[in-house]
Scaffold this active site. Structure first.
Site, PDB file in Angstrom:
ATOM      1  N   TYR A 146     -16.474  17.722 -13.914  1.00  0.00           N
ATOM      2  CA  TYR A 146     -16.919  16.326 -14.001  1.00  0.00           C
ATOM      3  C   TYR A 146     -17.965  16.041 -12.906  1.00  0.00           C
ATOM      4  CZ  TYR A 146     -16.497  11.238 -13.760  1.00  0.00           C
ATOM      5  OH  TYR A 146     -16.758   9.899 -13.727  1.00  0.00           O
TER       6      TYR A 146
ATOM      7  N   LYS B 125      -9.067   7.024 -18.683  1.00  0.00           N
ATOM      8  CA  LYS B 125      -9.424   7.584 -19.979  1.00  0.00           C
ATOM      9  C   LYS B 125      -8.236   7.432 -20.949  1.00  0.00           C
ATOM     10  CE  LYS B 125     -12.997   8.392 -17.491  1.00  0.00           C
ATOM     11  NZ  LYS B 125     -13.291   9.641 -16.827  1.00  0.00           N
TER      12      LYS B 125
ATOM     13  N   ASP C 222      -7.524  19.372 -13.465  1.00  0.00           N
ATOM     14  CA  ASP C 222      -7.869  18.034 -13.952  1.00  0.00           C
ATOM     15  C   ASP C 222      -7.550  18.001 -15.450  1.00  0.00           C
ATOM     16  OD1 ASP C 222      -9.170  15.779 -14.983  1.00  0.00           O
ATOM     17  OD2 ASP C 222     -10.718  15.824 -13.434  1.00  0.00           O
TER      18      ASP C 222
ATOM     19  N   ARG D 217       0.855  -1.197   0.000  1.00  0.00           N
ATOM     20  CA  ARG D 217       0.000   0.000   0.000  1.00  0.00           C
ATOM     21  C   ARG D 217       0.890   1.247   0.000  1.00  0.00           C
ATOM     22  NH1 ARG D 217      -1.228   1.662   4.626  1.00  0.00           N
ATOM     23  NH2 ARG D 217      -1.969  -0.313   5.481  1.00  0.00           N
TER      24      ARG D 217
HETATM   25  C1  LIG Z   1     -13.612  10.032 -15.496  1.00  0.00           C
HETATM   26  C2  LIG Z   1     -13.195  11.349 -14.952  1.00  0.00           C
HETATM   27  C3  LIG Z   1     -12.884  11.514 -13.589  1.00  0.00           C
HETATM   28  C4  LIG Z   1     -13.030  10.386 -12.580  1.00  0.00           C
HETATM   29  O1  LIG Z   1     -12.149   9.362 -12.833  1.00  0.00           O
HETATM   30  P1  LIG Z   1     -12.461   7.814 -12.478  1.00  0.00           P
HETATM   31  O2  LIG Z   1     -11.249   7.128 -12.960  1.00  0.00           O
HETATM   32  O3  LIG Z   1     -13.718   7.446 -13.192  1.00  0.00           O
HETATM   33  O4  LIG Z   1     -12.632   7.741 -10.992  1.00  0.00           O
HETATM   34  C5  LIG Z   1     -12.459  12.745 -13.172  1.00  0.00           C
HETATM   35  N1  LIG Z   1     -12.357  13.792 -14.028  1.00  0.00           N
HETATM   36  C6  LIG Z   1     -12.658  13.678 -15.337  1.00  0.00           C
HETATM   37  C7  LIG Z   1     -12.514  14.859 -16.224  1.00  0.00           C
HETATM   38  C8  LIG Z   1     -13.081  12.462 -15.843  1.00  0.00           C
HETATM   39  O5  LIG Z   1     -13.401  12.356 -17.141  1.00  0.00           O
END
Ligand SMILES: *Cc1c(COP(=O)(O)O)cnc(C)c1O
Length: 393
Positions: free
Chosen positions: A109, A206, A181, A57
């Protein structure tokens, strides 16, 4: 392990670092790929006398390589990987204290909006959501308690582009941390640390993973003290990725540069095709001159990404038929994989927003969002044409 390699790698171009940063061949065996260290604990020669790892961890060699790779891609010093993008966002909130105030974009998001308002308001953090393309509105929302400015760019699903330089300057003025982000753009298109961000956040699920086969998150920073605090919460909260998941993301980041090239090329061509199409009222893609933030996108980004939205000249039901009819475009939420996806924000990703608010924000009934994959562009056009014909006949 690859410590010697990293310093050299930062001098290299991003296409080279994507493949090599954090991933020198194994000293002992010559194995090219970082092994999956399926392992929870590590032998110590005497209490406290270990080789940098005690418990997985806290640290795992597969994760170490991924974290070094991600830091290098963002041009940052320190990377930390998490078991999801939400795990990384949660960790940024862990840096705050009760009573602190956060300013964020009003089109962040959905999961970000949810953890802010439905989890952390109960811990006495407060949040203001504003149009972050309006810098006066951002300034007005900042207070002496504001400790974090949360920025996304481009945003979902209208692909608004936020001025990261200007926004991180505002955060600095108020002594607040700035976090960006960078999930939609990826470090191939923009590197927020170069624009003054304190922290870059990613959903690895993504584009960085890129194959719709893994969920993960990451935080990258240049600030050693901030990284130490992030590491403390990473270990204390425990939303850490498995070695297998780290391996999958490392496999993904190797081809990020070539995948992004094709995502951008296909999205650009599709955006122009849709803009000229009779069945379409409006296209949202930062690469189009018609996009309100096009000039800023040209300045801030190296290319315009694989996400676009368009308004069908039709009803909610007709848009619903289009997304159900396509075959090259799979009807699904999420984005950033090699395969093209399609969805209807009004009934799927943004269905929780009351209709009046949703339409006022530009998320009309006919709006369709696509994640443009790396299939052949002609097959994508033919697929959409067939779906338009079926919906609008
Ligand atoms: C998908 C997404 C998240 C969250 O990520 P997860 O891997 O689904 O927890 C946060 N910000 C953006 C812009 C996203 O597209």
């Amino acid at each position: 392990m690859s410590d010697d390699h990293d310093d050299d790698a930062t001098e290299e171009r991003i296409e080279t670092r994507a493949i090599h940063a954090g991933q020198a061949p194994d000293e002992e065996t010559g194995a090219l790929m970082t092994p999956i260290y399926a392992n929870s604990t590590y032998k110590q020669d005497a209490p406290g006398d270990h080789r940098g790892y005690e418990y997985s961890r806290t640290g795992n060699p597969t994760r170490t390589d991924l974290e070094a790779n991600l830091a290098s891609l963002e041009g940052g010093e320190f990377g930390r990987a998490f078991s999801s993008g939400m795990g990384s966002i949660n960790t940024v909130l862990n840096l705050l204290e009760s009573g602190d105030h956060v300013v964020a974009g009003d089109d962040v998001y959905g999961g970000t909006h949810r953890i802010f308002t439905q989890v952390y308001e109960d811990y006495d953090l407060s949040f203001n959501f504003v149009d972050t393309t309006d810098h006066d509105a951002v300034r007005e929302a900042m207070t002496e308690d504001t400790e974090l400015l949360w920025v996304e760019s481009p945003t979902n699903p209208l692909l608004n582009v936020n001025d990261i330089d200007a926004l991180t300057d505002i955060a600095d003025e108020y002594g607040a941390l700035s976090a960006v982000d960078n999930t939609f753009a990826t470090p191939m298109l923009q590197r927020p640390l170069e624009h003054g961000a304190d922290i870059v956040s990613h959903s690895l699920t993504k584009y960085l993973g890129g194959h719709s086969d893994v969920v993960g998150g990451a935080l990258i920073t240049d600030d050693h003290e901030l990284d130490e605090r992030i590491g403390f919460y990473q270990n204390s909260v425990g939303a850490t990725p498995s070695p297998f998941d780290c391996f999958l993301v490392l496999r993904g980041t190797k081809t990020l540069p070539v995948r992004m090239d094709r995502h951008c090329e296909n999205a650009d061509e599709l955006a122009h095709w849709l803009e000229d199409h009779d069945a379409v009222d409006r296209v949202y893609y930062p690469g189009l001159a018609s996009h309100p933030d096009h000039d800023l996108a040209v300045e801030q980004m190296d290319d315009f990404g694989g996400m676009l939205s368009f308004e069908l000249d039709g009803t909610l039901d007709e848009a619903r038929t289009v997304v159900a009819e396509t075959e090259v475009f799979t009807l699904a939420e999420s984005l950033g994989g090699v395969e093209s996806l399609i969805e209807q924000p009004a009934t799927m990703t943004h269905a929780a927003i009351p209709k009046e608010e949703r339409v006022a924000a530009g998320l009309t009934d006919g709006l369709i969002r696509v994640s443009v994959g790396v299939e052949h562009i002609d097959d994508m056009k033919a697929d959409l044409q067939r779906a338009f014909d079926a919906a609008l006949e």
